[in-house]
Design an enzyme around this catalytic site. Structure first.
Site, mmCIF file in Angstrom:
data_model
loop_
_atom_site.group_PDB
_atom_site.id
_atom_site.type_symbol
_atom_site.label_atom_id
_atom_site.label_comp_id
_atom_site.label_asym_id
_atom_site.label_seq_id
_atom_site.Cartn_x
_atom_site.Cartn_y
_atom_site.Cartn_z
ATOM 1 N N ASP A 41 75.798 48.936 52.398
ATOM 2 C CA ASP A 41 75.987 48.404 51.045
ATOM 3 C C ASP A 41 77.253 47.557 51.002
ATOM 4 O O ASP A 41 78.327 48.016 51.390
ATOM 5 C CB ASP A 41 76.091 49.563 50.043
ATOM 6 N N ASN A 79 80.845 38.154 43.389
ATOM 7 C CA ASN A 79 80.045 37.143 42.701
ATOM 8 C C ASN A 79 80.798 36.562 41.503
ATOM 9 O O ASN A 79 80.798 35.350 41.274
ATOM 10 C CB ASN A 79 78.720 37.740 42.231
ATOM 11 N N HIS A 90 77.767 32.778 42.625
ATOM 12 C CA HIS A 90 76.576 33.354 43.249
ATOM 13 C C HIS A 90 76.201 32.646 44.550
ATOM 14 O O HIS A 90 75.622 33.260 45.451
ATOM 15 C CB HIS A 90 75.403 33.320 42.269
ATOM 16 N N ASP A 132 75.489 34.594 47.928
ATOM 17 C CA ASP A 132 74.306 34.455 48.787
ATOM 18 C C ASP A 132 74.717 34.188 50.235
ATOM 19 O O ASP A 132 74.104 34.712 51.171
ATOM 20 C CB ASP A 132 73.424 33.304 48.290
ATOM 21 N N GLU A 159 72.383 43.782 47.257
ATOM 22 C CA GLU A 159 73.365 43.774 48.342
ATOM 23 C C GLU A 159 73.194 44.974 49.269
ATOM 24 O O GLU A 159 74.099 45.308 50.033
ATOM 25 C CB GLU A 159 74.789 43.759 47.766
ATOM 26 N N ARG A 218 79.758 49.820 64.533
ATOM 27 C CA ARG A 218 79.669 48.443 65.038
ATOM 28 C C ARG A 218 79.365 47.483 63.894
ATOM 29 O O ARG A 218 79.990 46.420 63.773
ATOM 30 C CB ARG A 218 78.581 48.350 66.108
#
Length: 220
Positions: A125, A133, A138, A142, A168, A188
């Site tokens: 997450d 954002n 935005h 993206d 997300e 990782r």
């Protein structure tokens, strides 16, 4: 981005609102009832899936009516593969989408239980994504999601399934992996994203993710 001052921005938004309503009147469309872009995309994916299923059905019916040459079969299979990729891939990141992940996970859980094989899952997450954002726009958001998708694709094995779960949120289904191996993969991914050089206007923007997961252990 367009270097508007407050007056210009209000004028632009006002004009945009008028034109949307004028266009809606011409098309007899109630703009208040329009779905969110994510919902429209989900509906589009469902319709593409139905088209793919119908094409498979048409192919079987055609095969029963007449003999199809090997070359024609190969062309149909290639077209179906392209359709399946479009249906099961997330348009923004190129990773698998949630529909593909859910179907694959159900099958792999059954397979792992049957074969008494370990199976791991990670949820990834993006931290404070709404704030990112709000602060940077935005389009930049993206771009961040795309980069996270690229990192995850690079970090997982060919046998693993990396997907965008929604917004997300990302997920990895790690086949035939131990708890230790899953922890190594999680770190990782986390470390690679944390050290990425993601910039806006020449300034590095820190991006981090939180990762959690678990395993379905074999009974041996």
């Amino acid at each position: 981005y367009f270097d508007f001052d407050e007056v210009q921005l209000k004028a632009f938004l006002s004009e945009t609102d008028v034109r949307i309503k004028e266009t809606a009147d011409l098309l007899k469309t109630d703009t208040d009832e329009l779905l969110e872009p994510a919902e429209l995309m989900a509906q589009a994916c469902e319709q593409i899936a139905e088209l793919s299923i119908q094409q498979d059905r048409d192919k079987r019916e055609a095969d029963s009516r007449q003999q199809v040459t090997e070359r024609e079969k190969e062309q149909l299979e290639s077209q179906n593969q392209v359709l399946r990729e479009q249906v099961f891939r997330d348009a923004l990141t190129g990773l698998y989408n949630r529909r593909f992940f859910d179907e694959t996970m159900a099958n792999e859980v059954r397979h792992a239980s049957r074969k008494n094989a370990p199976l791991g899952i990670l949820f990834v997450d993006a931290d404070h994504f709404k704030r990112l954002n709000d602060n940077h726009g935005h389009q930049f958001g993206d771009a961040v999601l795309m980069r996270i998708g690229e990192v995850m694709a690079d970090c997982v094995r060919n046998s693993d399934i990396a997907a965008r779960y929604g917004g997300e949120e990302f997920v990895v289904l790690a086949l035939d992996t131990t708890e230790t191996g899953l922890k190594v993969l999680a770190e990782r991914i986390r470390h690679t994203i944390e050290t990425e050089e993601i910039r806006r206007g020449g300034v590095r923007v820190p991006v981090t993710v939180s990762v959690g997961g678990g395993t379905q252990r074999s009974s041996t």
